[in-house]
Scaffold this motif. Structure first.
Motif, PDB file in Angstrom:
ATOM      1  N   HIS A 164       0.815  -1.223   0.000  1.00 57.69           N
ATOM      2  CA  HIS A 164       0.000   0.000   0.000  1.00 57.69           C
ATOM      3  C   HIS A 164       0.847   1.271   0.000  1.00 57.69           C
ATOM      4  O   HIS A 164       0.611   2.181  -0.793  1.00 57.69           O
ATOM      5  CB  HIS A 164      -0.932   0.009   1.214  1.00 57.69           C
ATOM      6  N   PHE A 165       1.809   1.352   0.897  1.00 59.21           N
ATOM      7  CA  PHE A 165       2.556   2.595   1.076  1.00 59.21           C
ATOM      8  C   PHE A 165       3.759   2.741   0.138  1.00 59.21           C
ATOM      9  O   PHE A 165       4.177   3.863  -0.144  1.00 59.21           O
ATOM     10  CB  PHE A 165       3.034   2.732   2.524  1.00 59.21           C
ATOM     11  N   CYS A 166       4.329   1.615  -0.309  1.00 60.72           N
ATOM     12  CA  CYS A 166       5.580   1.682  -1.068  1.00 60.72           C
ATOM     13  C   CYS A 166       5.506   0.986  -2.422  1.00 60.72           C
ATOM     14  O   CYS A 166       6.488   1.002  -3.167  1.00 60.72           O
ATOM     15  CB  CYS A 166       6.710   1.041  -0.255  1.00 60.72           C
ATOM     16  N   ASP A 167       4.388   0.357  -2.729  1.00 59.07           N
ATOM     17  CA  ASP A 167       4.223  -0.427  -3.950  1.00 59.07           C
ATOM     18  C   ASP A 167       5.322  -1.492  -4.073  1.00 59.07           C
ATOM     19  O   ASP A 167       5.867  -1.725  -5.149  1.00 59.07           O
ATOM     20  CB  ASP A 167       4.187   0.466  -5.197  1.00 59.07           C
ATOM     21  N   VAL A 168       5.637  -2.124  -2.956  1.00 62.13           N
ATOM     22  CA  VAL A 168       6.595  -3.225  -2.911  1.00 62.13           C
ATOM     23  C   VAL A 168       5.802  -4.500  -2.660  1.00 62.13           C
ATOM     24  O   VAL A 168       5.091  -4.600  -1.659  1.00 62.13           O
ATOM     25  CB  VAL A 168       7.647  -3.014  -1.794  1.00 62.13           C
ATOM     26  N   ASP A 169       5.907  -5.458  -3.568  1.00 64.71           N
ATOM     27  CA  ASP A 169       5.152  -6.697  -3.473  1.00 64.71           C
ATOM     28  C   ASP A 169       6.007  -7.772  -2.799  1.00 64.71           C
ATOM     29  O   ASP A 169       6.791  -8.460  -3.451  1.00 64.71           O
ATOM     30  CB  ASP A 169       4.705  -7.144  -4.864  1.00 64.71           C
ATOM     31  N   VAL A 170       5.847  -7.886  -1.500  1.00 65.44           N
ATOM     32  CA  VAL A 170       6.627  -8.838  -0.702  1.00 65.44           C
ATOM     33  C   VAL A 170       6.387 -10.266  -1.183  1.00 65.44           C
ATOM     34  O   VAL A 170       7.325 -11.053  -1.326  1.00 65.44           O
ATOM     35  CB  VAL A 170       6.280  -8.701   0.802  1.00 65.44           C
ATOM     36  N   LYS A 171       5.135 -10.595  -1.459  1.00 67.28           N
ATOM     37  CA  LYS A 171       4.830 -11.959  -1.907  1.00 67.28           C
ATOM     38  C   LYS A 171       5.535 -12.279  -3.227  1.00 67.28           C
ATOM     39  O   LYS A 171       6.032 -13.387  -3.409  1.00 67.28           O
ATOM     40  CB  LYS A 171       3.326 -12.155  -2.058  1.00 67.28           C
ATOM     41  N   GLU A 172       5.569 -11.324  -4.122  1.00 66.43           N
ATOM     42  CA  GLU A 172       6.223 -11.548  -5.409  1.00 66.43           C
ATOM     43  C   GLU A 172       7.728 -11.752  -5.220  1.00 66.43           C
ATOM     44  O   GLU A 172       8.326 -12.623  -5.869  1.00 66.43           O
ATOM     45  CB  GLU A 172       5.952 -10.368  -6.347  1.00 66.43           C
ATOM     46  N   ILE A 173       8.339 -10.987  -4.357  1.00 63.93           N
ATOM     47  CA  ILE A 173       9.770 -11.161  -4.057  1.00 63.93           C
ATOM     48  C   ILE A 173      10.010 -12.551  -3.474  1.00 63.93           C
ATOM     49  O   ILE A 173      10.943 -13.253  -3.864  1.00 63.93           O
ATOM     50  CB  ILE A 173      10.277 -10.056  -3.108  1.00 63.93           C
TER      51      ILE A 173
ATOM     52  N   LYS B 203       8.294 -15.250  -3.890  1.00 67.15           N
ATOM     53  CA  LYS B 203       8.047 -16.332  -4.857  1.00 67.15           C
ATOM     54  C   LYS B 203       9.328 -16.773  -5.554  1.00 67.15           C
ATOM     55  O   LYS B 203       9.421 -17.900  -6.030  1.00 67.15           O
ATOM     56  CB  LYS B 203       7.015 -15.896  -5.897  1.00 67.15           C
ATOM     57  N   ARG B 204      10.321 -15.915  -5.601  1.00 62.67           N
ATOM     58  CA  ARG B 204      11.599 -16.267  -6.234  1.00 62.67           C
ATOM     59  C   ARG B 204      12.471 -17.143  -5.325  1.00 62.67           C
ATOM     60  O   ARG B 204      13.557 -17.570  -5.725  1.00 62.67           O
ATOM     61  CB  ARG B 204      12.352 -14.996  -6.627  1.00 62.67           C
ATOM     62  N   HIS B 205      11.984 -17.373  -4.107  1.00 65.00           N
ATOM     63  CA  HIS B 205      12.733 -18.145  -3.109  1.00 65.00           C
ATOM     64  C   HIS B 205      11.793 -19.204  -2.531  1.00 65.00           C
ATOM     65  O   HIS B 205      11.014 -18.914  -1.612  1.00 65.00           O
ATOM     66  CB  HIS B 205      13.271 -17.209  -2.022  1.00 65.00           C
ATOM     67  N   PRO B 206      11.848 -20.421  -3.062  1.00 64.75           N
ATOM     68  CA  PRO B 206      10.829 -21.428  -2.760  1.00 64.75           C
ATOM     69  C   PRO B 206      10.633 -21.752  -1.276  1.00 64.75           C
ATOM     70  O   PRO B 206       9.499 -21.904  -0.824  1.00 64.75           O
ATOM     71  CB  PRO B 206      11.283 -22.666  -3.529  1.00 64.75           C
ATOM     72  N   ARG B 207      11.708 -21.845  -0.527  1.00 63.38           N
ATOM     73  CA  ARG B 207      11.554 -22.172   0.899  1.00 63.38           C
ATOM     74  C   ARG B 207      10.936 -21.007   1.677  1.00 63.38           C
ATOM     75  O   ARG B 207      10.083 -21.199   2.528  1.00 63.38           O
ATOM     76  CB  ARG B 207      12.893 -22.572   1.510  1.00 63.38           C
ATOM     77  N   VAL B 208      11.369 -19.799   1.375  1.00 59.73           N
ATOM     78  CA  VAL B 208      10.791 -18.628   2.034  1.00 59.73           C
ATOM     79  C   VAL B 208       9.314 -18.517   1.666  1.00 59.73           C
ATOM     80  O   VAL B 208       8.462 -18.292   2.534  1.00 59.73           O
ATOM     81  CB  VAL B 208      11.549 -17.333   1.670  1.00 59.73           C
ATOM     82  N   ASN B 209       9.007 -18.685   0.405  1.00 59.74           N
ATOM     83  CA  ASN B 209       7.627 -18.596  -0.056  1.00 59.74           C
ATOM     84  C   ASN B 209       6.753 -19.639   0.639  1.00 59.74           C
ATOM     85  O   ASN B 209       5.649 -19.332   1.111  1.00 59.74           O
ATOM     86  CB  ASN B 209       7.560 -18.771  -1.572  1.00 59.74           C
ATOM     87  N   LYS B 210       7.243 -20.864   0.710  1.00 65.58           N
ATOM     88  CA  LYS B 210       6.497 -21.941   1.371  1.00 65.58           C
ATOM     89  C   LYS B 210       6.295 -21.634   2.856  1.00 65.58           C
ATOM     90  O   LYS B 210       5.213 -21.865   3.409  1.00 65.58           O
ATOM     91  CB  LYS B 210       7.254 -23.255   1.181  1.00 65.58           C
ATOM     92  N   LEU B 211       7.322 -21.084   3.484  1.00 67.48           N
ATOM     93  CA  LEU B 211       7.238 -20.764   4.907  1.00 67.48           C
ATOM     94  C   LEU B 211       6.233 -19.650   5.171  1.00 67.48           C
ATOM     95  O   LEU B 211       5.369 -19.787   6.042  1.00 67.48           O
ATOM     96  CB  LEU B 211       8.619 -20.367   5.447  1.00 67.48           C
ATOM     97  N   ILE B 212       6.312 -18.540   4.436  1.00 67.53           N
ATOM     98  CA  ILE B 212       5.384 -17.447   4.718  1.00 67.53           C
ATOM     99  C   ILE B 212       3.950 -17.828   4.365  1.00 67.53           C
ATOM    100  O   ILE B 212       3.016 -17.422   5.052  1.00 67.53           O
ATOM    101  CB  ILE B 212       5.796 -16.101   4.082  1.00 67.53           C
ATOM    102  N   THR B 213       3.793 -18.641   3.339  1.00 68.64           N
ATOM    103  CA  THR B 213       2.452 -19.124   2.989  1.00 68.64           C
ATOM    104  C   THR B 213       1.910 -19.998   4.117  1.00 68.64           C
ATOM    105  O   THR B 213       0.752 -19.848   4.525  1.00 68.64           O
ATOM    106  CB  THR B 213       2.492 -19.897   1.659  1.00 68.64           C
TER     107      THR B 213
END
Length: 130
Positions: free
Chosen positions: A77-86, A88-98
């Protein structure tokens, strides 16, 4: 120095959101921190995952949950930074936050994205008035 848990300092992004160069630097640092966190998970995460210690959420994820839940909508919202998209490029991090966000105890108690952004807006107004 890289953070082991890169989601905790989303306030630093919001502070520099009007300075394109400073924001770009923060985003680059965040991307590097997420990459470092991916490496940390590759080395230390239980192979059964998705959590650090296996299939059950442990204290480390419980400590991360509020930061993950708040950083995603606030940075978008405030910075137009898509944390989820970032992430997604890191499978273990993505799996963990999901897994953290989908865990019933987190999903049923976290505020909506709109409420998170509204809360940050109120806090920013409060700090601006001092």
């Amino acid at each position: 120095m890289a953070e082991i848990q890169p989601f905790q300092n989303y306030f630093a992004f919001i502070k520099v959101r009007d300075d394109k160069d400073a924001l770009a630097k923060k985003v680059a640092e965040f991307e590097e921190d997420v990459e470092n966190f991916e490496t940390f998970l590759e080395i230390h995460q239980d192979s059964e995952g998705p959590f650090l210690c296996g299939t059950e959420m442990c204290f480390s994820e419980a400590m991360m949950a509020p930061f993950v839940a708040r950083s995603i909508p606030n940075l978008k919202h405030f910075c137009d930074v898509d944390v989820k998209e970032i992430c997604k490029r890191h499978p273990r991090v993505n799996k963990l936050i999901t897994a953290i966000l989908e865990r019933p105890s987190v999903a049923s108690t976290r505020p909506s994205d709109e409420d998170i952004v509204a809360g940050m807006t109120r806090m920013m107004k409060m700090f601006a008035s001092k």
